[in-house]
Design an enzyme around this catalytic site. Structure first.
Site, PDB file in Angstrom:
ATOM      1  N   CYS A  55       0.848  -1.193   0.000  1.00 14.40           N
ATOM      2  CA  CYS A  55       0.000   0.000   0.000  1.00 14.40           C
ATOM      3  C   CYS A  55       0.881   1.239   0.000  1.00 14.40           C
ATOM      4  O   CYS A  55       1.909   1.292   0.672  1.00 14.40           O
ATOM      5  CB  CYS A  55      -0.903  -0.002   1.229  1.00 14.40           C
ATOM      6  SG  CYS A  55      -1.984   1.431   1.331  1.00 14.40           S
ATOM      7  N   ASN A 114      -9.363   3.540   3.737  1.00 12.82           N
ATOM      8  CA  ASN A 114      -8.976   4.938   3.496  1.00 12.82           C
ATOM      9  C   ASN A 114      -8.346   5.146   2.121  1.00 12.82           C
ATOM     10  O   ASN A 114      -7.765   6.192   1.850  1.00 12.82           O
ATOM     11  CB  ASN A 114      -8.013   5.424   4.588  1.00 12.82           C
ATOM     12  CG  ASN A 114      -6.705   4.637   4.613  1.00 12.82           C
ATOM     13  OD1 ASN A 114      -6.559   3.624   3.928  1.00 12.82           O
ATOM     14  ND2 ASN A 114      -5.757   5.098   5.413  1.00 12.82           N
ATOM     15  N   GLU A 142      -7.622  10.836  -6.117  1.00  9.58           N
ATOM     16  CA  GLU A 142      -8.049  12.225  -5.937  1.00  9.58           C
ATOM     17  C   GLU A 142      -7.385  13.164  -6.931  1.00  9.58           C
ATOM     18  O   GLU A 142      -6.156  13.163  -7.084  1.00  9.58           O
ATOM     19  CB  GLU A 142      -7.717  12.675  -4.510  1.00  9.58           C
ATOM     20  CG  GLU A 142      -8.191  14.084  -4.187  1.00  9.58           C
ATOM     21  CD  GLU A 142      -8.080  14.380  -2.709  1.00  9.58           C
ATOM     22  OE1 GLU A 142      -9.030  14.027  -1.969  1.00  9.58           O
ATOM     23  OE2 GLU A 142      -7.041  14.927  -2.284  1.00  9.58           O
ATOM     24  N   HIS A 171      -4.011   6.546  -3.727  1.00 15.78           N
ATOM     25  CA  HIS A 171      -3.681   5.799  -2.506  1.00 15.78           C
ATOM     26  C   HIS A 171      -4.352   4.429  -2.584  1.00 15.78           C
ATOM     27  O   HIS A 171      -5.567   4.323  -2.463  1.00 15.78           O
ATOM     28  CB  HIS A 171      -4.176   6.557  -1.278  1.00 15.78           C
ATOM     29  CG  HIS A 171      -3.918   5.833   0.016  1.00 15.78           C
ATOM     30  ND1 HIS A 171      -4.682   6.034   1.143  1.00 15.78           N
ATOM     31  CD2 HIS A 171      -2.983   4.904   0.359  1.00 15.78           C
ATOM     32  CE1 HIS A 171      -4.232   5.268   2.115  1.00 15.78           C
ATOM     33  NE2 HIS A 171      -3.203   4.566   1.660  1.00 15.78           N
ATOM     34  N   HIS A 194       3.986   2.425   1.764  1.00 21.09           N
ATOM     35  CA  HIS A 194       3.774   2.683   3.195  1.00 21.09           C
ATOM     36  C   HIS A 194       3.794   1.425   4.059  1.00 21.09           C
ATOM     37  O   HIS A 194       3.964   1.529   5.273  1.00 21.09           O
ATOM     38  CB  HIS A 194       2.423   3.371   3.423  1.00 21.09           C
ATOM     39  CG  HIS A 194       2.317   4.726   2.817  1.00 21.09           C
ATOM     40  ND1 HIS A 194       1.110   5.297   2.480  1.00 21.09           N
ATOM     41  CD2 HIS A 194       3.267   5.633   2.490  1.00 21.09           C
ATOM     42  CE1 HIS A 194       1.323   6.495   1.969  1.00 21.09           C
ATOM     43  NE2 HIS A 194       2.604   6.726   1.957  1.00 21.09           N
ATOM     44  N   SER A 219      -3.366  18.326   1.316  1.00 22.37           N
ATOM     45  CA  SER A 219      -2.269  17.375   1.309  1.00 22.37           C
ATOM     46  C   SER A 219      -0.976  18.170   1.224  1.00 22.37           C
ATOM     47  O   SER A 219      -0.949  19.269   0.655  1.00 22.37           O
ATOM     48  CB  SER A 219      -2.375  16.424   0.114  1.00 22.37           C
ATOM     49  OG  SER A 219      -3.513  15.590   0.219  1.00 22.37           O
ATOM     50  N   HIS A 279       2.539   9.042   7.180  1.00 20.26           N
ATOM     51  CA  HIS A 279       2.007   8.757   5.832  1.00 20.26           C
ATOM     52  C   HIS A 279       0.677   9.440   5.591  1.00 20.26           C
ATOM     53  O   HIS A 279       0.120   9.357   4.495  1.00 20.26           O
ATOM     54  CB  HIS A 279       1.880   7.259   5.604  1.00 20.26           C
ATOM     55  CG  HIS A 279       0.690   6.595   6.241  1.00 20.26           C
ATOM     56  ND1 HIS A 279       0.309   6.818   7.554  1.00 20.26           N
ATOM     57  CD2 HIS A 279      -0.199   5.703   5.743  1.00 20.26           C
ATOM     58  CE1 HIS A 279      -0.762   6.093   7.830  1.00 20.26           C
ATOM     59  NE2 HIS A 279      -1.098   5.413   6.752  1.00 20.26           N
ATOM     60  N   GLY A 288      -3.657  10.321  10.028  1.00 20.04           N
ATOM     61  CA  GLY A 288      -3.869   9.340  11.092  1.00 20.04           C
ATOM     62  C   GLY A 288      -5.260   9.475  11.688  1.00 20.04           C
ATOM     63  O   GLY A 288      -5.775  10.590  11.872  1.00 20.04           O
TER      64      GLY A 288
END
Length: 380
Positions: free
Chosen positions: A78, A136, A140, A168, A239, A277, A295, A298
């Protein structure tokens, strides 16, 4: 900022967070428990740390002689990729794109040929290739909000007037199958680095990491096809992984569980889908944070609490628009509430902690324009 925390073993525990940051006690407890595992040398919690399944998310964990697949988790590979889209931000057609985009179904192209172009072997999960997944994960479209370091921004070939795209996602069912094979035999146990089982796991792990990167590339292609544009990948980082790396003078197995690398160039640290972001450049030597960064923002609330609280405060329809006037495509009502912006920590604070710790400098902030989650309730 990165002060040591006592641990019951020789492993050092560090929390990279200020007193203004929300750090749940359970996440710290999990980090300290991981630090007691055989062979552990260093356990670092980043500012986005929060409780996970058996180990915290937002952590970098270095062990000697043993590796621990459960610390990587089920979504091996991921990560996030950023694309520069050949489209002026002023030409964004939000209503048209929001009505048209659909990434949930299998890609109609030749998945095996696409993987071959990416240098990746098929894995048996190709029906999911090019799909975002649940949780999540997102795809985008973004616009540049502000540039803080014009030189680094320009060196990446970026322009302030262009659409960017942040993807993501991970290895979908492949990572889950890889972890399951390990858990069925070893549970949460570790693997001696010189064992056949460790070698087999690492081979499958590396395949899932490569497959996840290819998945992000295909998601990006499907998104650009959907809006009638093309683009180029600017960066892509993982990640969730384990790699062999020197950490504080020791050759270790560095597990990243929801942590971005600080040794691979610029990274994007996203907030919630209703927040900015941050494009950041890692600085400093990096050993104090196990060569890792936050990353994302959270989670502040777990999914159950987020659903309960958000249903009391918002309608599902209201959560499909943000304070940036961006659109959120998410036709899974539970997921929409679980992923509501208040369920996450403030991204500004997370990034400020990294800046104050001397780990990054901000290159630019990016604002959401259109976020794709799911059309039909895809959940991982």
């Amino acid at each position: 900022m990165t002060s040591p925390t006592p641990a019951p073993s020789s492993a050092r525990v560090r929390i990279v967070a200020s007193s203004q940051s929300w750090v749940e006690g359970e996440a710290v407890r999990q980090l300290e428990a991981v630090a007691r595992l055989p062979g552990m040398r260093l356990a670092v919690g980043l500012p986005d740390i929060h409780p996970g399944k058996g180990a915290p998310v937002g952590a970098a964990l270095a062990s000697e002689g043993f590796l621990y697949p459960f610390l990587v988790g089920n979504d091996i590979g991921c990560g996030m990729g950023l694309w520069d889209v050949e489209l002026a931000a002023r030409k964004a057609k939000l209503e048209r794109w929001a009505a048209k985009l659909n990434l949930d179904g299998p890609w109609e192209g030749n998945a095996e040929a696409f993987l071959a172009d990416q240098g990746v072997e098929p894995a048996g999960f190709e029906l999911a290739l090019g799909t975002v997944g649940g949780g999540n994960h997102f795809a985008e479209l973004q616009r540049v909000d502000s540039v803080h370091d014009a030189e680094v921004f320009a060196s990446l070939g970026l322009r302030e007037d262009r659409v960017l795209m942040l993807i993501h996602s991970g290895s979908r069912g492949l990572g889950e199958a890889t972890l399951r094979t390990h858990v069925d035999k070893h549970g949460a146990g570790g693997l001696p680095e010189d064992s056949d089982d460790a070698r087999r796991y690492l081979k499958r792990h590396d395949h899932a990491v490569a497959w996840g990167r290819a998945n992000r590339a295909l998601i990006a292609q499907r998104m650009m096809d959907g809006i009638g544009s093309t683009g180029r990948r600017v960066l892509d980082v993982c990640h969730n992984s384990v790699i062999s790396r020197e950490v504080d003078g020791c050759t270790c197995w560095l597990h990243r569980k929801g942590a971005a690398p600080s040794d691979q160039g610029p990274v994007v640290i996203p907030g919630s889908r209703g927040a900015l972001s941050y494009l950041v450049l890692p600085v400093g030597e990096g050993s104090a944070s196990a060569h890792s960064l936050a990353h994302g923002a959270g989670r502040k609330w777990n999914r159950t609490h987020a659903r309960e609280r958000m249903r009391e405060r918002f309608t599902a329809e209201s959560l499909t628009r943000t304070s940036f006037k961006s659109h959120v495509i998410c036709e899974d009502r539970d997921l929409l509430f679980e992923e509501a912006p208040p369920a996450y920590k403030p991204i500004d604070r997370v990034v400020t902690d990294l800046v104050e710790a001397g780990l990054v400098r901000v290159v630019a902030t990016l604002a959401p324009v259109l976020t794709y989650k799911t059309r039909g309730g895809a959940r991982d």
